[in-house]
Every structure is written in structure tokens, then in C-alpha cells.
Design a protein around this motif. Structure first.
Motif, PDB file in Angstrom:
ATOM      1  N   ILE A 165     -56.547  28.411   9.200  1.00 33.30           N
ATOM      2  CA  ILE A 165     -55.049  28.180   9.381  1.00 33.30           C
ATOM      3  C   ILE A 165     -55.034  27.894  10.936  1.00 33.30           C
ATOM      4  CG2 ILE A 165     -54.346  29.876   7.615  1.00 33.30           C
ATOM      5  CD1 ILE A 165     -54.086  32.071   9.617  1.00 33.30           C
ATOM      6  N   ALA A 166     -56.200  27.787  11.837  1.00 31.97           N
ATOM      7  CA  ALA A 166     -56.103  27.513  13.092  1.00 31.97           C
ATOM      8  C   ALA A 166     -57.325  26.696  13.757  1.00 31.97           C
ATOM      9  CB  ALA A 166     -55.620  28.839  14.190  1.00 31.97           C
ATOM     10  N   PRO A 173     -52.243  25.935  15.487  1.00 30.56           N
ATOM     11  CA  PRO A 173     -52.233  26.073  14.396  1.00 30.56           C
ATOM     12  C   PRO A 173     -52.517  24.666  13.294  1.00 30.56           C
ATOM     13  CG  PRO A 173     -49.936  25.558  14.874  1.00 30.56           C
ATOM     14  CD  PRO A 173     -50.842  25.914  16.286  1.00 30.56           C
ATOM     15  N   LEU A 174     -53.110  24.967  12.079  1.00 33.21           N
ATOM     16  CA  LEU A 174     -53.537  23.855  11.233  1.00 33.21           C
ATOM     17  C   LEU A 174     -52.288  24.024  10.078  1.00 33.21           C
ATOM     18  CD1 LEU A 174     -57.495  24.009  11.255  1.00 33.21           C
ATOM     19  CD2 LEU A 174     -55.851  22.548  12.393  1.00 33.21           C
ATOM     20  N   VAL A 175     -51.924  24.915  10.008  1.00 37.09           N
ATOM     21  CA  VAL A 175     -50.827  25.167   8.646  1.00 37.09           C
ATOM     22  C   VAL A 175     -49.555  25.610   9.237  1.00 37.09           C
ATOM     23  CG1 VAL A 175     -52.575  25.518   7.113  1.00 37.09           C
ATOM     24  CG2 VAL A 175     -51.353  27.368   8.117  1.00 37.09           C
ATOM     25  N   ALA A 176     -48.507  25.593   8.509  1.00 35.12           N
ATOM     26  CA  ALA A 176     -47.177  26.213   8.659  1.00 35.12           C
ATOM     27  C   ALA A 176     -47.191  27.436   7.813  1.00 35.12           C
ATOM     28  CB  ALA A 176     -46.089  25.476   8.533  1.00 35.12           C
ATOM     29  N   ILE A 177     -46.865  28.783   8.425  1.00 36.11           N
ATOM     30  CA  ILE A 177     -46.440  29.947   7.603  1.00 36.11           C
ATOM     31  C   ILE A 177     -44.985  30.428   7.926  1.00 36.11           C
ATOM     32  CG2 ILE A 177     -47.156  32.186   6.971  1.00 36.11           C
ATOM     33  CD1 ILE A 177     -49.852  31.518   8.131  1.00 36.11           C
ATOM     34  N   ARG A 178     -44.289  30.365   7.131  1.00 31.37           N
ATOM     35  CA  ARG A 178     -42.810  30.787   7.109  1.00 31.37           C
ATOM     36  C   ARG A 178     -42.242  31.618   6.265  1.00 31.37           C
ATOM     37  NH1 ARG A 178     -41.927  24.112   8.240  1.00 31.37           N
ATOM     38  NH2 ARG A 178     -42.685  23.992  10.209  1.00 31.37           N
ATOM     39  N   PRO A 179     -41.404  32.781   6.705  1.00 32.41           N
ATOM     40  CA  PRO A 179     -40.880  33.722   5.804  1.00 32.41           C
ATOM     41  C   PRO A 179     -39.720  32.797   4.699  1.00 32.41           C
ATOM     42  CG  PRO A 179     -40.756  34.162   8.117  1.00 32.41           C
ATOM     43  CD  PRO A 179     -41.088  32.923   8.147  1.00 32.41           C
ATOM     44  N   HIS A 180     -39.754  33.255   3.549  1.00 29.30           N
ATOM     45  CA  HIS A 180     -39.093  32.717   2.545  1.00 29.30           C
ATOM     46  C   HIS A 180     -38.254  33.674   1.822  1.00 29.30           C
ATOM     47  CE1 HIS A 180     -37.511  30.485  -0.808  1.00 29.30           C
ATOM     48  NE2 HIS A 180     -38.247  30.851  -1.523  1.00 29.30           N
ATOM     49  N   ALA A 181     -36.896  33.904   1.993  1.00 31.66           N
ATOM     50  CA  ALA A 181     -36.159  34.941   1.359  1.00 31.66           C
ATOM     51  C   ALA A 181     -35.709  34.387   0.130  1.00 31.66           C
ATOM     52  CB  ALA A 181     -35.106  35.470   2.220  1.00 31.66           C
ATOM     53  N   PHE A 182     -35.583  35.082  -1.034  1.00 27.77           N
ATOM     54  CA  PHE A 182     -35.093  34.618  -2.450  1.00 27.77           C
ATOM     55  C   PHE A 182     -34.190  35.829  -2.979  1.00 27.77           C
ATOM     56  CE2 PHE A 182     -39.177  36.557  -3.079  1.00 27.77           C
ATOM     57  CZ  PHE A 182     -38.860  37.110  -4.148  1.00 27.77           C
ATOM     58  N   ARG A 183     -33.506  35.319  -4.032  1.00 30.39           N
ATOM     59  CA  ARG A 183     -32.559  36.102  -4.919  1.00 30.39           C
ATOM     60  C   ARG A 183     -32.802  35.699  -6.256  1.00 30.39           C
ATOM     61  NH1 ARG A 183     -28.279  39.655  -4.090  1.00 30.39           N
ATOM     62  NH2 ARG A 183     -27.971  39.135  -1.639  1.00 30.39           N
ATOM     63  N   ASP A 184     -32.936  36.673  -7.177  1.00 28.16           N
ATOM     64  CA  ASP A 184     -32.940  36.107  -8.535  1.00 28.16           C
ATOM     65  C   ASP A 184     -32.435  37.364  -9.268  1.00 28.16           C
ATOM     66  OD1 ASP A 184     -35.129  37.677  -8.914  1.00 28.16           O
ATOM     67  OD2 ASP A 184     -36.550  36.273  -8.935  1.00 28.16           O
ATOM     68  N   ALA A 185     -32.438  37.150 -10.661  1.00 28.21           N
ATOM     69  CA  ALA A 185     -31.840  38.174 -11.757  1.00 28.21           C
ATOM     70  C   ALA A 185     -32.481  39.409 -11.541  1.00 28.21           C
ATOM     71  CB  ALA A 185     -32.208  37.740 -13.078  1.00 28.21           C
ATOM     72  N   LEU A 186     -33.775  39.402 -10.834  1.00 28.97           N
ATOM     73  CA  LEU A 186     -34.410  40.710 -10.595  1.00 28.97           C
ATOM     74  C   LEU A 186     -34.286  41.384  -9.394  1.00 28.97           C
ATOM     75  CD1 LEU A 186     -38.154  39.988 -12.381  1.00 28.97           C
ATOM     76  CD2 LEU A 186     -35.970  41.120 -13.130  1.00 28.97           C
ATOM     77  N   GLY A 187     -33.425  40.733  -8.468  1.00 27.19           N
ATOM     78  CA  GLY A 187     -33.113  41.186  -7.264  1.00 27.19           C
ATOM     79  C   GLY A 187     -33.623  40.406  -6.031  1.00 27.19           C
ATOM     80  N   THR A 188     -33.633  40.767  -4.884  1.00 28.63           N
ATOM     81  CA  THR A 188     -33.736  40.106  -3.602  1.00 28.63           C
ATOM     82  C   THR A 188     -35.501  40.421  -3.316  1.00 28.63           C
ATOM     83  OG1 THR A 188     -33.062  41.683  -2.134  1.00 28.63           O
ATOM     84  CG2 THR A 188     -31.654  40.192  -2.895  1.00 28.63           C
ATOM     85  N   GLY A 189     -35.972  39.379  -2.415  1.00 31.81           N
ATOM     86  CA  GLY A 189     -37.255  39.616  -2.023  1.00 31.81           C
ATOM     87  C   GLY A 189     -37.696  38.564  -0.937  1.00 31.81           C
TER      88      GLY A 189
END
Length: 502
Positions: A89-90, A103-119
């Protein structure tokens, strides 16, 4: 990759507060919004003003900036610099007297929501335009973009056994599938994409994702699945010398032949009752509309609902994907590449290119739904997956009812449906009556007085036939004639979610 290194990386990211909320608190709302528009400088300025592990991770793995050895060592105390290099990764780089790590890669937070809730997940992918990389490398692996977010919302929110992510890319859709499926098979023609998929699954503690290398359905020959999702490399690219072929978007076929192969292979790989959700492009050739061509791909074994969200002329389509690959009008190569696209479209008689969604299901008996339509209006995506799943069930239910049986049913109006009436000032009554959805596909449907009255009376208490009879008496019309007029339209309102079974 060593799983211990990935686990160490996850611990370090968590300890630094490397989340969407953490980034927002660090850089502020305006800089965060700029990141979404692929503008890096406001976030970079904010991070440099507030040094620390979170700022270092943002600069390195979101913005793609080299950082000092000391900064990265402080940000990744468990993994360490040597661990980051070993993980891939670096890499170390020589600075002006100060050792740097890039850095050799990107690493980014990804928030989501679906029928089971959020994460929230951390999603690793290749460095991109936000990190100053242009043009992209041919084997570029995308992170989470608009297409992935759309496909995630299209997935039916229903538990299932085996699922397939066809052309997984960085693996984010495989992670979404695993929230509902017992087991996920993630395939891709790119070994690099599968490396990212394995990394992202381990980084986020998601098990049950099996990766397989190969083209289209080859890695799952003879297997069937309860759910298949695919954002395939559907971009129509000219097969001409000098035109870049990006693995993430170009499947190597002429025109939309790859999409035809993906759709055409679904019947052989869906289990009875199984569903598929796809994104895709299709060409209108000569006088044949693209959606008619999609109808031919799907055949008559599957239920199918094709939704064209946009349609571009050949020039705008070529411009879209030239920009996507990092080639702008001011670049020397731009005009030659644009000519290659336009030559290809002209040679094959392409008049426009449709872009949209495909929902498919393998029926337990005979197919009951074949719907092909254009819906260019804004849709609230969070409602789409559940609506499409319900619509296939409703289509099967409606197919088993003649009008007499339908008249015996009890229907209700969902809480998101409202009515709007428009009339010329001084008029005795409305000129236009509209039913509007807040959920489902956000439709606005014009109805007449009789149908508006029927929908308004659907509270589940009385059968449709009783309501039709009462309205016919009020309007002083024959109830049989009125039933023959409104019941076919009631079927459409059920299918589109404006009415539902009580």
C-alpha cells in the motif's frame, strides 16, 4: 497478502479515527464537499493545519500525497512502514534530505445505509484524479463511485443463500451482497481487482467472500445463484489502435456486445426464483431503439424490467468517457480519440446510447413481467431495491388474477403517495389530477376523476369491486363499463407501487 498486516492496518485506521465523521471534523463541511467533487486542495490545507495521525492518513490515502517516515510511522504504529511496504500500500521515496513514503493505493471511508441499518467500511482502490493521477493506468481499479452506490441501492433487501458479484472490481458490491447472502462469489478478469477485493473484505472483517479469476461467467460455469449483481465493463469503446482500454470499464467487445452476453447468460446462472440487478449501456442502431434490443437479449425465460435513466448522442457519450479516463479537450490526444469514437458509431449506425438499470428474475413457473421504459426524472435511490423486489412479486400475483378476482381484492395506498389537483382559476373542477410517489421510483401519474376516487377510497376495508360500484353510482355510469376501464389501470398502479395489497 499477509492477513496479520491487514488486521494491523485496520487497527491503526480505527485508532486514528479514520472515518467519514472524523474526516469531516478535521477538514470541515465545505472541504469535504469539495472532495466529493474531486477537488483536493481545501482538504489538504485543512490537514496541514492540524497535523496528526488522522491528517497523515487523509493526506496519504485520500489525497495521494507522500508523507515523511516519521508521520506515517506515527499514523500506522501497529503496521509500521515496513508492514505498509510489504502489504503493497506504500513505497519509500527519496525526498530533499527527508525520507518520504508515498501511497500506492487509496483507502477511503465509505458510509452506507440499507435495509439492515447503517455502517461504514474502508475501501481500498487505485489512486485516481483526486490523488492527481491522470490519465489512469489501463488496469485501474475504481473505488466507490456513483455507479457502485447506485447498484448497491438496487439490490433486493432479502436474505438469500448464494450470490455472485460478476466483475467485482474493488469488491464493494461483494461486501454489500454479504450483508444479505450466506456466501458470495466475486469474479473479475483482473487479478489486481481481486487483490483489492480480498484486501477490502479482510480489512472490514467480512468473511464468506470467495474470489475467482476469469471472464464473465467462465469462473462459475454450471453454477446457479439466488442473487447476481453486476456493474460490468459496459462502456462502448472503439476497437481502434491507440484507444486506451481500461479494464474497469471496457470488456473488449464491439459495441454493446458485452452487455448482451451478460444479460443473455443470466438464465443459465439464476436459480429458480433468483434475481439479478445490473447497470449497463445499450445502443440504438438505425431505427431500432436500444430498449428493444435489450428485450431481445433477455429472451422469454426471465422476468425483466429495464429502466433507461438517460440517453446520450454519440458525441456526448464519447466526451463523457474521454473525461472519465482523464483526457480533456485541451489535451493533444483528445481530438484523435474523439474521432475514433465517432468513426465507430457512424460505421455501425449508432444514433444514441441508453444508460440505465436492469432487474431480472428467474420465475418459478412462467415469466409474468416484461417492462421496458425510460425514467429520466430524479429518483430517491434508497427506495428502489425494495420496490423492485416487491414489484416482481406483484407482477406474478397479478398474472394469476382475472378482473373478477382482482375486483375481490382489498388494496391500500402507501403513506408516501400524495394527490395534487390543478385547475384554471374559476373552473368548476380540476383540469389535472396527479398521484405522486415519495418512494418507489418517484413517479407522477395523471389520473381521471374516477380513478382518483378509487385510489382515495382504497384503505383496505372494502373490496375493489364494491368501491367501483359505489363510484359508478356517484358518477351515474355503468359499473361494468367503469370496471373494464379502471381495473387495468389499477394493475399498473399496483405494479408501480402507488397501490399495494392490504
Amino acid at each position: 497478502m499477509r492477513t496479520a498486516d491487514v488486521d494491523a492496518l485496520a487497527r491503526d485506521l480505527a485508532a486514528a479515527g479514520f472515518t467519514g465523521g472524523g474526516v469531516r471534523a478535521l477538514v470541515g463541511e465545505h472541504a469535504e464537499a469539495a472532495l466529493a467533487r474531486m477537488v483536493a486542495e481545501p482538504a489538504r490545507r485543512a490537514a496541514l493545519r492540524k497535523p496528526g495521525p488522522l491528517a497523515t492518513l487523509l493526506r496519504a490515502f485520500v489525497l495521494g500525497d507522500p508523507v515523511t517516515d516519521a508521520e506515517l510511522a506515527d499514523a500506522l504504529p501497529t503496521l509500521g512502514i515496513e508492514g505498509a511496504v510489504a502489504l503493497g500500500i506504500a513505497e519509500r521515496r527519496a525526498g530533499n534530505g527527508t525520507p518520504l513514503v508515498a501511497p500506492l493505493v487509496a483507502i477511503r471511508p465509505h458510509a452506507f445505509r440499507d435495509a439492515l441499518g447503517t455502517g461504514e467500511w474502508w475501501i481500498a482502490s487505485d489512486l485516481d484524479e483526486l490523488a492527481g493521477v491522470a490519465p489512469l493506468r489501463p488496469d485501474h481499479v475504481l473505488g466507490v463511485g456513483g455507479a457502485a452506490r447506485t447498484l448497491a441501492h438496487l439490490l433486493p433487501p432479502v436474505a438469500c443463500g448464494r450470490s455472485l458479484d460478476l466483475g467485482t472490481g474493488c469488491g464493494v458490491i461483494a461486501l454489500h451482497l454479504r450483508r444479505f447472502a450466506d456466501h458470495v462469489v466475486a469474479t473479475d478478469i483482473s487479478a489486481r481487482a481481486l487483490w483489492f477485493t480480498a484486501l477490502n473484505a479482510r480489512l472490514n472483517g467480512v468473511d464468506g467472500v470467495e474470489i475467482r479469476l476469469g471472464s464473465l461467467f467462465d469462473p462459475v460455469d454450471g453454477e446457479r445463484f439466488d442473487l447476481i449483481a453486476s456493474n460490468p465493463p459496459f462502456v462502448i469503446t472503439p476497437r481502434a489502435e491507440g484507444v486506451p482500454a481500461y479494464e474497469y470499464r471496457d470488456g473488449g467487445a464491439t459495441g454493446d456486445a458485452l452487455m448482451a452476453a451478460v444479460v443473455g447468460g443470466m438464465a443459465l446462472h439464476l436459480a429458480p426464483g433468483g434475481a439479478a440487478r445490473l447497470l449497463g449501456n445499450w445502443e440504438s442502431i438505425g431505427a431500432e431503439p436500444g430498449l428493444d434490443r435489450v428485450r431481445g437479449w433477455a429472451g422469454d425465460e426471465l422476468d425483466v424490467w429495464a429502466i433507461e435513466r438517460d440517453s446520450l448522442d454519440p458525441v456526448r457519450y464519447a466526451e463523457l468517457w474521454l473525461r472519465d479516463g482523464g483526457t480533456l479537450p485541451r489535451d493533444d490526444a483528445h481530438d484523435a480519440l474523439l474521432d475514433a469514437w465517432l468513426d465507430d458509431f457512424e460505421a455501425r449506425g449508432v444514433t444514441s446510447i441508453g444508460m440505465g438499470w436492469l432487474a431480472l428474475r428467474r420465475p418459478l413457473a412462467t415469466a409474468s413481467l416484461a417492462r421496458f421504459e425510460r425514467l429520466p426524472h430524479v429518483v430517491a435511490l434508497e427506495h428502489v431495491g425494495g420496490h423492485l423486489a416487491t414489484a416482481f412479486d406483484d407482477a406474478e400475483w397479478l398474472a394469476g388474477l382475472d378482473d373478477a378476482a382482482l375486483a375481490a381484492e382489498h388494496l391500500v395506498v402507501p403513506s408516501d403517495v400524495t394527490e395534487a389537483r390543478h385547475q384554471v382559476p374559476g373552473a368548476a373542477g380540476p383540469n389535472v389530477i396527479e398521484l405522486r410517489q415519495g418512494g418507489a421510483l418517484g413517479r407522477t401519474v395523471s389520473v381521471d376523476t374516477a380513478l382518483a376516487a378509487l385510489v382515495g377510497a382504497c384503505d383496505g376495508e372494502l373490496a375493489l369491486g364494491v368501491l367501483v360500484g359505489a363510484i359508478a353510482e356517484l358518477l351515474e355510469v355503468d359499473d361494468g363499463i367503469l370496471a373494464a376501464d379502471v381495473l387495468p389501470r389499477v394493475r399498473e398502479l399496483v405494479l408501480t407501487g402507488i397501490l399495494r395489497r392490504a
